[in-house]
Design an enzyme around this catalytic site. Structure first.
Site, PDB file in Angstrom:
ATOM      1  N   TYR A   1       1.379  81.928  32.896  1.00  5.85           N
ATOM      2  CA  TYR A   1       0.257  82.812  32.561  1.00  5.85           C
ATOM      3  C   TYR A   1      -0.757  82.105  31.665  1.00  5.85           C
ATOM      4  O   TYR A   1      -1.884  82.562  31.512  1.00  5.85           O
ATOM      5  CB  TYR A   1       0.743  84.090  31.865  1.00  5.85           C
ATOM      6  CG  TYR A   1       1.516  85.039  32.763  1.00  5.85           C
ATOM      7  CD1 TYR A   1       1.643  84.796  34.122  1.00  5.85           C
ATOM      8  CD2 TYR A   1       2.111  86.179  32.245  1.00  5.85           C
ATOM      9  CE1 TYR A   1       2.368  85.655  34.939  1.00  5.85           C
ATOM     10  CE2 TYR A   1       2.821  87.049  33.053  1.00  5.85           C
ATOM     11  CZ  TYR A   1       2.957  86.773  34.399  1.00  5.85           C
ATOM     12  OH  TYR A   1       3.659  87.633  35.211  1.00  5.85           O
TER      13      TYR A   1
ATOM     14  N   LYS B   1      14.846  79.360  37.364  1.00  5.68           N
ATOM     15  CA  LYS B   1      14.843  78.991  38.780  1.00  5.68           C
ATOM     16  C   LYS B   1      15.043  77.477  38.832  1.00  5.68           C
ATOM     17  O   LYS B   1      14.234  76.724  39.378  1.00  5.68           O
ATOM     18  CB  LYS B   1      13.514  79.450  39.412  1.00  5.68           C
ATOM     19  CG  LYS B   1      13.461  79.372  40.918  1.00  5.68           C
ATOM     20  CD  LYS B   1      14.338  80.365  41.636  1.00  5.68           C
ATOM     21  CE  LYS B   1      14.281  80.125  43.131  1.00  5.68           C
ATOM     22  NZ  LYS B   1      15.311  80.871  43.871  1.00  5.68           N
TER      23      LYS B   1
ATOM     24  N   ASP C   1      16.264  85.164  41.321  1.00  7.13           N
ATOM     25  CA  ASP C   1      16.450  86.027  42.497  1.00  7.13           C
ATOM     26  C   ASP C   1      17.781  86.768  42.400  1.00  7.13           C
ATOM     27  O   ASP C   1      17.867  87.979  42.675  1.00  7.13           O
ATOM     28  CB  ASP C   1      16.337  85.229  43.811  1.00  7.13           C
ATOM     29  CG  ASP C   1      16.997  83.860  43.730  1.00  7.13           C
ATOM     30  OD1 ASP C   1      17.394  83.435  42.626  1.00  7.13           O
ATOM     31  OD2 ASP C   1      17.134  83.210  44.784  1.00  7.13           O
TER      32      ASP C   1
ATOM     33  N   ASP D   1       8.352  89.314  32.748  1.00  2.00           N
ATOM     34  CA  ASP D   1       7.387  90.359  33.085  1.00  2.00           C
ATOM     35  C   ASP D   1       7.949  91.223  34.228  1.00  2.00           C
ATOM     36  O   ASP D   1       7.980  92.456  34.155  1.00  2.00           O
ATOM     37  CB  ASP D   1       6.080  89.669  33.515  1.00  2.00           C
ATOM     38  CG  ASP D   1       4.924  90.642  33.674  1.00  2.00           C
ATOM     39  OD1 ASP D   1       5.088  91.826  33.340  1.00  2.00           O
ATOM     40  OD2 ASP D   1       3.849  90.212  34.135  1.00  2.00           O
TER      41      ASP D   1
ATOM     42  N   ASP E   1      10.171  95.161  33.910  1.00  2.00           N
ATOM     43  CA  ASP E   1       9.722  96.387  34.577  1.00  2.00           C
ATOM     44  C   ASP E   1      10.803  96.922  35.514  1.00  2.00           C
ATOM     45  O   ASP E   1      11.000  98.130  35.639  1.00  2.00           O
ATOM     46  CB  ASP E   1       8.430  96.143  35.369  1.00  2.00           C
ATOM     47  CG  ASP E   1       7.196  96.453  34.521  1.00  2.00           C
ATOM     48  OD1 ASP E   1       7.356  96.583  33.286  1.00  2.00           O
ATOM     49  OD2 ASP E   1       6.097  96.568  35.082  1.00  2.00           O
TER      50      ASP E   1
END
Ligand code: NAD
Length: 354
Positions: free
Chosen positions: A140, A190, A222, A246, A250
């Site tokens: 980001y 990852k 994943d 992020d 959620d």
């Protein structure tokens, strides 16, 4: 004295922060912490008064406080303002100004609300986890290109960069948090594909040597996304980078049943900031319908992380559990057979249980 800056913001932010302050006042009577409150504006409310979503004075007051309790910002009225004047700029200003490098998001499935979860009760039973998300680095904030042409084809790119000190800072916080919790830490990356994730994993493994009492495991993102809905009760503390955090936070938030229940903490280099995860909910603002529990639980996190008062935090958390156990429900979590109450009344009930 411990100074808390209260920033109600916009919409239901005004109502729910007032509720959290009432609860903190009750806590102060009982635990004698010496809390002192000062209010500042942010978001649309600040724009209306001062022509900016966050004044330098408000930011400086936050920097000098022991903790910041934030409601929410935003509303249709300010949606067409230029980007630098929009309410959400206040959040970025506070993140940057206070050096908020970590976001802590707990998800708990209360036995009383297990049927409000979108997942089957047998899957979510006992879930009580916390996601520690790196907040100021990674993709980001890395270099990016919105558009360039290569070999006659338009392309765009973003860059994931993490340095060892950045990973160490968030990892240390995660291990410390795990130590005070149930002693289990899951690091999500990852590393099978991304170089930045391979460095992440190496730094986490190095840090683990300082925390032999914490049980560490690693998951690819994943698989972590899948495990969160298959068996969320397996997790205690999860630590991950900005983008994975992020998304996963959620995903985790919905497991609990209502966003009105979910608190968060953003840990800062100077002062830490505590806020519910939802927005300003203009659709229910001023109607005594908002669930204040997410904000009240955020106040409990403030007591735990900024004031080191786990005893007082626990008193709030158990008062909320007793309120739910006694059958009181705000409209967002109401179902037949329970007692429907508004924002203000449920706050009184929570205070009575403290
Ligand atoms: P929202 O979170 O405000 O509301 C989504 C839905 O959840 C609405 O139906 C709302 O009524 C309900 N809801 C939210 N909080 C609740 C609570 N405490 N009790 C009961 N129900 C609750 O998201 P939105 O509608 O997408 O956004 C509204 C405004 O909030 C926008 O301006 C948005 O930019 C802003 N926003 C601010 C923040 C923040 O300040 N951190 C976060 C998200 C959105």
């Amino acid at each position: 004295m411990k100074k808390i800056i209260v920033i109600p913001g916009d919409g239901i932010g005004q109502e729910i922060t007032a509720c959290a302050v009432k609860v903190l006042e009750k806590i102060d009577q009982k635990f004698n912490i010496g809390l002192e409150f000062e209010t500042r504006d942010a978001g649309g409310t600040s724009y209306e008064k001062f022509g900016t979503p966050l004044t330098d004075e408000a930011l400086s007051a936050c920097k000098n406080a022991d903790g910041v309790l934030f409601g929410a910002v935003g509303g249709k009225k300010w949606d067409s303002l230029p980007v630098h004047l929009r309410p959400e700029k206040a959040i970025f200003g506070l993140r940057k100004g206070l050096g908020l490098f970590a976001n802590l998001r707990p998800t708990k499935v209360y036995p009383e609300l297990i049927n409000s979860s979108p997942l089957k009760p047998e899957l979510v039973k006992g879930a009580d986890l916390l996601i520690v998300r790196e907040l100021v680095g990674g993709i980001y904030f890395g270099p990016r290109c919105e558009s360039e042409t290569k070999d006659g084809v338009e392309q765009a790119w973003d860059t994931e960069i993490y340095s060892v000190p950045e990973i160490e800072r968030i990892t240390k916080l995660a291990f410390e948090t795990a130590k005070k919790s149930r002693g289990k830490l899951t690091s999500v990356d990852k590393a099978n594909v991304l170089a930045a994730s391979r460095l992440w994993r190496k730094v986490v493994n190095d840090m683990a040597k300082n925390y032999p009492e914490v049980e560490l495991n690693h998951l690819y993102v994943d698989n972590a996304a899948m495990q969160l809905v298959l068996n969320p009760a397996q997790f205690d503390i999860i630590v991950t980078n900005n983008i994975f955090g992020d998304i996963l936070s959620d995903e985790a938030a919905v497991i609990g049943g209502s966003i009105g229940l979910m608190p968060s903490a953003s840990i800062g280099e100077l002062t830490s900031l505590y806020e519910p995860i939802h927005g300003s909910a203009p659709d229910i603002s001023g109607k005594d319908k908002a669930n204040p529990m997410g904000t009240i639980l955020s106040a409990a996190m403030l007591l735990r992380y900024s004031l080191n008062r786990a005893d007082a935090a626990q008193a709030i958390e158990s008062a909320i559990e007793k309120t739910l156990d006694d059958g009181w429900r705000t409209p967002d979590i109401f179902s037949d057979g329970f007692k429907k109450v508004g924002t203000n009344r449920v706050t009184e009930i929570i205070c009575d249980f403290i």
